[in-house]
Design an enzyme around this catalytic site. Structure first.
Site, mmCIF file in Angstrom:
data_model
loop_
_atom_site.group_PDB
_atom_site.id
_atom_site.type_symbol
_atom_site.label_atom_id
_atom_site.label_comp_id
_atom_site.label_asym_id
_atom_site.label_seq_id
_atom_site.Cartn_x
_atom_site.Cartn_y
_atom_site.Cartn_z
ATOM 1 N N ASN A 153 0.838 -1.202 0.000
ATOM 2 C CA ASN A 153 0.000 0.000 0.000
ATOM 3 C C ASN A 153 0.868 1.245 0.000
ATOM 4 O O ASN A 153 2.054 1.192 0.305
ATOM 5 C CB ASN A 153 -0.927 -0.005 1.222
ATOM 6 C CG ASN A 153 -1.979 -1.096 1.121
ATOM 7 O OD1 ASN A 153 -2.519 -1.356 0.063
ATOM 8 N ND2 ASN A 153 -2.255 -1.754 2.235
ATOM 9 N N CYS A 154 0.235 2.353 -0.323
ATOM 10 C CA CYS A 154 0.900 3.651 -0.374
ATOM 11 C C CYS A 154 1.665 3.891 0.934
ATOM 12 O O CYS A 154 1.135 3.575 1.994
ATOM 13 C CB CYS A 154 -0.143 4.732 -0.594
ATOM 14 S SG CYS A 154 0.536 6.380 -0.767
ATOM 15 N N PRO A 155 2.864 4.377 0.871
ATOM 16 C CA PRO A 155 3.587 4.917 -0.289
ATOM 17 C C PRO A 155 4.556 3.939 -0.939
ATOM 18 O O PRO A 155 5.331 4.320 -1.808
ATOM 19 C CB PRO A 155 4.365 6.072 0.330
ATOM 20 C CG PRO A 155 4.768 5.537 1.674
ATOM 21 C CD PRO A 155 3.577 4.701 2.124
ATOM 22 N N ASP B 232 -3.257 -1.769 -4.992
ATOM 23 C CA ASP B 232 -3.762 -0.646 -4.191
ATOM 24 C C ASP B 232 -4.601 0.272 -5.082
ATOM 25 O O ASP B 232 -4.071 0.896 -5.996
ATOM 26 C CB ASP B 232 -2.580 0.119 -3.596
ATOM 27 C CG ASP B 232 -3.002 1.312 -2.758
ATOM 28 O OD1 ASP B 232 -4.216 1.477 -2.515
ATOM 29 O OD2 ASP B 232 -2.116 2.077 -2.347
#
Length: 76
Positions: free
Chosen positions: A14-16, A41
């Site tokens: 997932n981000c980042p 994501d």
């Protein structure tokens, strides 16, 4: 047909993390080379748009295939 020079699988991250991994991969590529990033994501669609705008790299295509979000970036 777009020639892909490097592919990055960031499924499950997932981000980042997908952005950070893409940034690192692009740093090792020549100008004009194309990076293909595969992510799961959903936020990566807008994240890569913002990343391309901020870095000057060209986001040449985004697509969704099943649960995968695919981003093609051309190194500036």
């Amino acid at each position: 047909m777009i020639l892909i020079h490097k592919e990055l699988d960031t499924r499950g991250l997932n981000c980042p993390l997908p952005i950070l991994k893409a940034k690192k991969a692009l740093a090792d590529m020549a100008s004009g080379d194309v990076l293909r990033v595969v992510s799961t994501d959903p936020g990566s669609l807008r994240d890569f748009q913002a990343f391309a705008k901020q870095t000057g790299n060209d986001l040449i295509e985004q697509s969704t295939v099943a649960d995968d979000y695919i981003h093609l970036l051309r190194r500036r």
